[in-house]
Design an enzyme around this catalytic site. Structure first.
Site, short mmCIF file in Angstrom:
data_model
loop_
_atom_site.label_atom_id
_atom_site.label_comp_id
_atom_site.label_asym_id
_atom_site.label_seq_id
_atom_site.Cartn_x
_atom_site.Cartn_y
_atom_site.Cartn_z
N SER A 78 87.66 60.68 48.17
CA SER A 78 86.18 62.15 47.99
C SER A 78 87.48 63.10 47.98
CB SER A 78 85.65 62.17 48.60
OG SER A 78 84.90 63.11 48.17
N GLU A 101 86.88 65.43 48.68
CA GLU A 101 85.98 66.55 50.18
C GLU A 101 86.69 66.39 51.06
OE1 GLU A 101 83.10 68.41 49.79
OE2 GLU A 101 82.81 68.73 51.75
N TYR A 134 79.93 64.71 55.62
CA TYR A 134 80.66 63.88 54.80
C TYR A 134 81.25 63.81 54.82
CZ TYR A 134 81.14 62.06 50.12
OH TYR A 134 81.88 61.62 49.26
P1 NAP Z 1 75.31 58.37 44.19
O1 NAP Z 1 74.86 58.49 42.49
O2 NAP Z 1 75.39 59.32 45.26
O3 NAP Z 1 75.43 56.53 44.74
C1 NAP Z 1 75.19 56.15 45.94
C2 NAP Z 1 74.69 54.75 46.12
O4 NAP Z 1 75.20 54.81 47.27
C3 NAP Z 1 73.75 54.51 45.32
O5 NAP Z 1 73.23 53.22 45.06
C4 NAP Z 1 72.36 54.58 46.46
O6 NAP Z 1 71.73 53.37 46.84
C5 NAP Z 1 73.89 54.10 47.01
N1 NAP Z 1 73.51 53.85 48.91
C6 NAP Z 1 72.62 55.24 49.69
N2 NAP Z 1 72.53 54.39 50.23
C7 NAP Z 1 72.86 53.04 51.17
C8 NAP Z 1 73.27 52.32 52.05
N3 NAP Z 1 72.77 52.43 53.21
N4 NAP Z 1 73.50 51.04 51.79
C9 NAP Z 1 73.54 50.56 50.40
N5 NAP Z 1 73.80 51.59 49.62
C10 NAP Z 1 73.66 52.74 50.05
O7 NAP Z 1 76.95 58.15 44.39
P2 NAP Z 1 78.38 58.43 42.87
O8 NAP Z 1 78.28 60.08 42.70
O9 NAP Z 1 77.50 57.51 42.31
O10 NAP Z 1 79.49 58.51 44.30
C11 NAP Z 1 80.05 57.09 43.82
C12 NAP Z 1 80.72 56.61 45.49
O11 NAP Z 1 81.89 58.42 45.06
C13 NAP Z 1 79.88 57.38 46.44
O12 NAP Z 1 80.52 57.19 47.46
C14 NAP Z 1 80.58 58.60 46.30
O13 NAP Z 1 80.49 59.41 48.39
C15 NAP Z 1 81.86 59.10 46.64
N6 NAP Z 1 82.52 59.68 45.55
C16 NAP Z 1 81.52 60.42 44.75
C17 NAP Z 1 82.75 61.49 43.57
C18 NAP Z 1 81.65 61.95 42.04
O14 NAP Z 1 81.87 63.27 42.82
N7 NAP Z 1 80.60 61.81 42.53
C19 NAP Z 1 84.04 62.26 44.10
C20 NAP Z 1 84.99 61.76 45.54
C21 NAP Z 1 83.92 59.90 45.68
P3 NAP Z 1 69.99 54.49 45.68
O15 NAP Z 1 70.69 54.74 44.43
O16 NAP Z 1 69.20 53.62 46.25
O17 NAP Z 1 69.65 55.75 46.35
N1 GDD Z 2 74.26 70.40 45.48
C1 GDD Z 2 74.53 72.44 45.23
N2 GDD Z 2 73.49 73.66 44.94
N3 GDD Z 2 75.80 72.80 45.11
C2 GDD Z 2 75.47 74.30 45.08
C3 GDD Z 2 74.43 75.18 45.00
C4 GDD Z 2 73.20 74.42 44.31
O1 GDD Z 2 72.10 74.89 44.61
N4 GDD Z 2 75.07 76.51 44.63
C5 GDD Z 2 76.19 76.83 44.76
N5 GDD Z 2 76.33 75.08 44.95
C6 GDD Z 2 78.03 74.87 45.35
C7 GDD Z 2 78.19 74.01 46.64
O2 GDD Z 2 78.33 75.35 47.77
C8 GDD Z 2 79.70 73.28 46.44
O3 GDD Z 2 80.28 74.41 46.21
C9 GDD Z 2 79.55 73.10 44.70
O4 GDD Z 2 78.43 73.75 44.52
C10 GDD Z 2 79.52 71.36 44.24
O5 GDD Z 2 78.30 71.39 45.32
P1 GDD Z 2 77.79 69.56 44.40
O6 GDD Z 2 77.75 69.63 43.27
O7 GDD Z 2 76.57 69.70 45.61
O8 GDD Z 2 78.93 68.79 45.19
P2 GDD Z 2 79.86 69.03 46.37
O9 GDD Z 2 81.61 69.37 45.42
O10 GDD Z 2 79.75 69.59 47.71
O11 GDD Z 2 80.07 67.09 46.47
C11 GDD Z 2 80.21 65.98 45.37
O12 GDD Z 2 81.46 65.76 44.80
C12 GDD Z 2 82.74 65.40 46.04
C13 GDD Z 2 83.73 65.17 45.91
O13 GDD Z 2 85.06 66.58 46.49
C14 GDD Z 2 79.91 65.66 45.57
O14 GDD Z 2 79.60 64.52 44.23
C15 GDD Z 2 80.56 64.32 47.05
O15 GDD Z 2 80.29 62.81 47.22
C16 GDD Z 2 82.03 64.52 46.51
O16 GDD Z 2 82.63 63.70 47.56
#
Ligand code: NAP
Ligand code: GDD
Length: 337
Positions: free
Chosen positions: A131, A133, A154
């Site tokens: 990520s 992050e 995280y």
């Molecule tokens: P998500 O919607 O939160 O999905 C996470 C998945 O992990 C869900 O299927 C969840 O199951 C499963 N999970 C949670 N705890 C678990 C456990 N203990 N054992 C097995 N499975 C578990 O996340 P996403 O947005 O699809 O992201 C997919 C991956 O990419 C994650 O690893 C995330 O950290 C990473 N990532 C995401 C982003 C982004 O912007 N979306 C960016 C960079 C990296 P449930 O459905 O039961 O909760």
């Molecule tokens: N969730 C949330 N809720 N975020 C808020 C809010 C709120 O009410 N208000 C402001 N934010 C700001 C957060 O402080 C952060 O700076 C930004 O919005 C994005 O927050 P999220 O959408 O929760 O995503 P993230 O960037 O912290 O994390 C996501 O992206 C990562 C990749 O950079 C997640 O998907 C992570 O799993 C992923 O790795």
């Protein structure tokens, strides 16, 4: 014979799109589902196949990333060609409330999976969902050579997983790769991530179901892309001849405020009339700006995300309005976008 893949996190946003993509490509997809007291398969219900269906292409297995023995048994039984490790406690704010759990699942979970591959003696390729992050406080633009400075439990757990993946590649010659993906969103995005929180609230305010939206830091800068395009990159990473790590991003910055304004405008609303600040949504340490330099993935993998944040905001609001309209009219809501 088509290939076989195992996806951890198949019920999540990315897992659901990846399962669709791989099935279209002729794979048999095995999905790891964790046990829940309520149904947690909503995102994959439309591709679910009954166990009785002959030649089914999607098979779900109960297991958990905290259970190393279950992972070994599953890998021994399935012997997949490819493993995609998408399972994680993926919410940054929640990781401050549950740091040990996050470290266990998002960090050690990856090590358990890598060890399970080694212990079962199978020849498989593994994709680790790393990520942006991990870059945390290091200023943009960020690419594969940018030093990590995580700002949350995280982020720390993902750094651990990143280096474990690199280590298994170097130590055991495993085909193990990291996709360092910047934020990617869709109508299937979890409702508490900022984009979906905004677009869902926009639809509800428009329908008169709520009037206020409480938010945290609106100045944070993110590089938002469209999830279906990003799962294609995951697959491409595993098809290379040589394992390596890649950043995937649009390279286009926007603030949370920009996204808010675009989404509310698309819903015919003025965001300043509805949005209030609540410190509850701030993080103890914030990641101020993430903007990716994805030139390596563009040049070597041909990955060029087309959907930019403004279009993304519009399509997500549109989807939330349609879903709410359907719900209010009593129709069954299907998230098939
Ligand atoms: P998500 O919607 O939160 O999905 C996470 C998945 O992990 C869900 O299927 C969840 O199951 C499963 N999970 C949670 N705890 C678990 C456990 N203990 N054992 C097995 N499975 C578990 O996340 P996403 O947005 O699809 O992201 C997919 C991956 O990419 C994650 O690893 C995330 O950290 C990473 N990532 C995401 C982003 C982004 O912007 N979306 C960016 C960079 C990296 P449930 O459905 O039961 O909760
Ligand atoms: N969730 C949330 N809720 N975020 C808020 C809010 C709120 O009410 N208000 C402001 N934010 C700001 C957060 O402080 C952060 O700076 C930004 O919005 C994005 O927050 P999220 O959408 O929760 O995503 P993230 O960037 O912290 O994390 C996501 O992206 C990562 C990749 O950079 C997640 O998907 C992570 O799993 C992923 O790795």
């Amino acid at each position: 014979m088509g290939k076989t893949a195992l996806i951890t996190g198949v019920t999540g946003q990315d897992g659901s799109y990846l399962a669709e993509l791989l099935m279209e490509k002729g794979y048999t997809v095995h999905g790891l589902v964790r046990r829940s007291s309520t149904f947690n398969t909503e995102r994959i219900d439309h591709i679910y196949q009954d166990p009785q269906e002959p030649g089914r292409k999607l098979v779900l297995h109960h297991a958990d990333l905290s259970d190393g023995v279950a992972l070994v048994n599953l890998l021994r039984e399935l012997r997949p060609d490819e493993v995609y490790n998408l399972g994680a406690q993926s919410h940054v704010r929640v990781s401050f409330d549950a740091p040990m759990y996050t470290a266990d699942v998002t960090g050690l979970g990856t090590l358990r999976l890598l060890e399970a591959i080694r212990a079962s003696g199978i020849d498989t390729r593994i994709y680790q969902a790393s990520s942006s992050e991990m870059f945390g406080a290091t200023p943009p633009p960020q690419n594969e050579k940018t030093p990590f400075h995580p700002r949350s439990p995280y982020g720390c757990a993902k750094v651990y997983s990143y280096w474990s993946t690199v280590n298994y590649r170097e130590a055991y010659g495993m085909f193990a790769v990291n996709g360092i993906l910047f934020n990617h969103e869709s109508p299937r995005r979890g409702e508490t991530f900022v984009t979906r929180k905004i677009t869902r609230a926009g639809a509800r305010i428009r329908a008169g179901l709520q009037d206020r939206l409480y938010m945290g830091n609106l100045d944070a800068v993110r590089d938002w892309g469209y999830a279906p395009e990003y799962v294609e990159s995951m697959w491409r990473l595993l098809q290379r001849d040589v394992p390596d790590d890649y950043v995937v991003a649009t390279g286009v910055p926007a603030t949370v405020r920009d996204f808010l304004q675009a989404a509310f405008t698309a819903g015919g609303l003025d965001w300043t009339e509805h949005v209030l600040f609540d410190p509850k949504y701030e993080r103890p340490s914030e990641v101020d700006a993430l903007v990716g330099d994805a030139s390596k993935a563009r040049d070597l993998l041909g990955c060029e995300p087309a959907v930019r944040w403004r279009e993304l905001a519009e399509l997500m609001v549109e989807a939330d309005i349609a879903a709410l309209d359907a719900e209010l009219s009593g129709a069954r809501v299907r998230i098939d976008r």
